[in-house]
Design a protein around this motif. Sequence first.
Motif, PDB file in Angstrom:
ATOM      1  N   ASP A 146      29.809   2.666 -34.018  1.00  0.00           N
ATOM      2  CA  ASP A 146      31.264   2.573 -34.120  1.00  0.00           C
ATOM      3  C   ASP A 146      31.926   3.762 -33.428  1.00  0.00           C
ATOM      4  OD1 ASP A 146      30.797   0.327 -35.645  1.00  0.00           O
ATOM      5  OD2 ASP A 146      31.019   1.357 -37.546  1.00  0.00           O
ATOM      6  N   ILE A 147      32.159   4.796 -34.187  1.00  0.00           N
ATOM      7  CA  ILE A 147      33.019   5.881 -33.705  1.00  0.00           C
ATOM      8  C   ILE A 147      32.365   6.718 -32.603  1.00  0.00           C
ATOM      9  CG2 ILE A 147      32.345   7.463 -35.558  1.00  0.00           C
ATOM     10  CD1 ILE A 147      35.317   8.300 -35.673  1.00  0.00           C
ATOM     11  N   GLY A 148      31.025   6.747 -32.538  1.00  0.00           N
ATOM     12  CA  GLY A 148      30.368   7.563 -31.507  1.00  0.00           C
ATOM     13  C   GLY A 148      29.933   6.779 -30.284  1.00  0.00           C
ATOM     14  N   LEU A 149      30.257   5.485 -30.232  1.00  0.00           N
ATOM     15  CA  LEU A 149      29.717   4.644 -29.155  1.00  0.00           C
ATOM     16  C   LEU A 149      30.205   5.085 -27.770  1.00  0.00           C
ATOM     17  CD1 LEU A 149      27.902   2.187 -28.614  1.00  0.00           C
ATOM     18  CD2 LEU A 149      29.917   0.755 -28.756  1.00  0.00           C
ATOM     19  N   GLN A 150      31.457   5.508 -27.713  1.00  0.00           N
ATOM     20  CA  GLN A 150      32.018   5.922 -26.412  1.00  0.00           C
ATOM     21  C   GLN A 150      31.297   7.174 -25.890  1.00  0.00           C
ATOM     22  OE1 GLN A 150      36.278   6.175 -26.379  1.00  0.00           O
ATOM     23  NE2 GLN A 150      36.268   7.819 -24.882  1.00  0.00           N
ATOM     24  N   ALA A 151      31.093   8.152 -26.781  1.00  0.00           N
ATOM     25  CA  ALA A 151      30.405   9.384 -26.371  1.00  0.00           C
ATOM     26  C   ALA A 151      28.961   9.070 -25.978  1.00  0.00           C
ATOM     27  CB  ALA A 151      30.428  10.391 -27.519  1.00  0.00           C
ATOM     28  N   LEU A 152      28.331   8.171 -26.729  1.00  0.00           N
ATOM     29  CA  LEU A 152      26.942   7.794 -26.432  1.00  0.00           C
ATOM     30  C   LEU A 152      26.865   7.113 -25.069  1.00  0.00           C
ATOM     31  CD1 LEU A 152      23.969   7.173 -27.082  1.00  0.00           C
ATOM     32  CD2 LEU A 152      24.733   5.262 -28.479  1.00  0.00           C
ATOM     33  N   SER A 153      27.762   6.163 -24.837  1.00  0.00           N
ATOM     34  CA  SER A 153      27.755   5.446 -23.562  1.00  0.00           C
ATOM     35  C   SER A 153      27.954   6.419 -22.400  1.00  0.00           C
ATOM     36  CB  SER A 153      28.854   4.377 -23.578  1.00  0.00           C
ATOM     37  OG  SER A 153      28.930   3.748 -22.332  1.00  0.00           O
ATOM     38  N   GLY A 154      28.881   7.357 -22.572  1.00  0.00           N
ATOM     39  CA  GLY A 154      29.157   8.341 -21.515  1.00  0.00           C
ATOM     40  C   GLY A 154      27.926   9.191 -21.216  1.00  0.00           C
ATOM     41  N   ALA A 155      27.268   9.660 -22.256  1.00  0.00           N
ATOM     42  CA  ALA A 155      26.098  10.533 -22.065  1.00  0.00           C
ATOM     43  C   ALA A 155      24.971   9.776 -21.368  1.00  0.00           C
ATOM     44  CB  ALA A 155      25.626  11.067 -23.416  1.00  0.00           C
ATOM     45  N   GLY A 162      23.483  10.270 -17.474  1.00  0.00           N
ATOM     46  CA  GLY A 162      22.050  10.550 -17.310  1.00  0.00           C
ATOM     47  C   GLY A 162      21.603  11.867 -17.899  1.00  0.00           C
ATOM     48  N   HIS A 163      22.248  12.304 -18.974  1.00  0.00           N
ATOM     49  CA  HIS A 163      21.834  13.571 -19.580  1.00  0.00           C
ATOM     50  C   HIS A 163      20.403  13.501 -20.098  1.00  0.00           C
ATOM     51  CE1 HIS A 163      25.431  16.023 -19.429  1.00  0.00           C
ATOM     52  NE2 HIS A 163      26.116  14.906 -19.586  1.00  0.00           N
TER      53      HIS A 163
END
Length: 315
Positions: free
Chosen positions: A119-128, A132-133
């Motif tokens: 939910d709330i962390g999906l955007q940060a996860l997708s970005g990371a 390619g971190h």
Amino acid sequence: MNPVQNFEIFAPKLVDRKEYFSSGHRACQGCGEVLALRHILKALGDDVVVANATGCMEIISSGYPQTAWEVPYVHVAFENAAAAASGVEAALKALRRKGRIADRYVKTIAVAGDGGTADIGLQALSGAMERGHDMIFFCLDNEAYMNTGIQRSSATPYMAATTTSPAGQAIPGQRTQKKNVPEIMVAHRVPYVATACPSYPLDLISKVKKAAAVKGPSYIHVFSMCPTGWRCASEITIKIGRLAVETGVFPLYEVERGKYRLTMEVPEKLRPVGDYLKLQGRFRHLTPSDIEKIQDQVNREWEILLNKVECLQPW
Ligand SMILES: Cc1ncc(C[n+]2csc(CCOP(=O)(O)OP(=O)(O)O)c2C)c(N)n1
Ligand code: SF4
């Protein structure tokens, strides 16, 4: 053969004896998240930095001035474990390049619950993942927002009762299907994606080691039993995890460069899903026809997974 039967015999040789998550933390008895975390940290060893979103694993481990973490640890907000881990990873690279820290490889990991992931962390996860971190993102999926009182998340299974999807006359519990985050990660072309469960510790540990060997992003979705939120006895937590796998509710598999592989023995026929559901109070309201409906869904998802295992080539 039962794959965990001989665990005591082989564990001393296969598993790091050192604890990186110390006892005395405040998790509930039988907590699957904390057990998963212990195995994950044993698999990773000393050279690791952890970014942990708010959730049960932070609340039970880091009540100031105490901490259960025996490795470098940063507590971050509910929504940004992956973003904070991205920063840690980039900073470690820069400091190494400038000679400010020893030139040795340190793995960065992010840890979040299903709320902080799906939910709330999906955007940060997708970005990371898209950037390619070099990190492993662990979702500790206990299928609800447990730390704040068992509210439904988008990873809550169909018809489970939570405090915000209470089963009653108006609704039969959770009204939507569980969001499939591992598939979302596969769609990001992440080199390594896996599902795991602490009821299968050696499988979990080997997947963590595989992910750690990837120099780039990887994702492990860990089914984490929660006796408190699932309304079940704490001493059956391992059994519940095994039933989730044996019924096909949570299959164990990995996806290496797009190629799917089951990491569990493929049964001729899955166990009936009722064996898993009937042990948990969150499903106690289900009627036989509700269970039938869930069985059909599990069968369909299982077929879809088997098709992927059989058909796809790695990229
Ligand atoms: C922006 C924001 N919204 C809400 C909260 C309150 N909050 C803290 S933890 C949490 C639930 C965590 O659920 P999950 O990520 O599934 O982890 P669990 O506690 O189940 O391990 C919530 C809603 C917060 N800390 N920050
Ligand atoms: S509420 Fe659930 S996930 Fe949280 S500490 Fe207790 S058992 Fe673990």
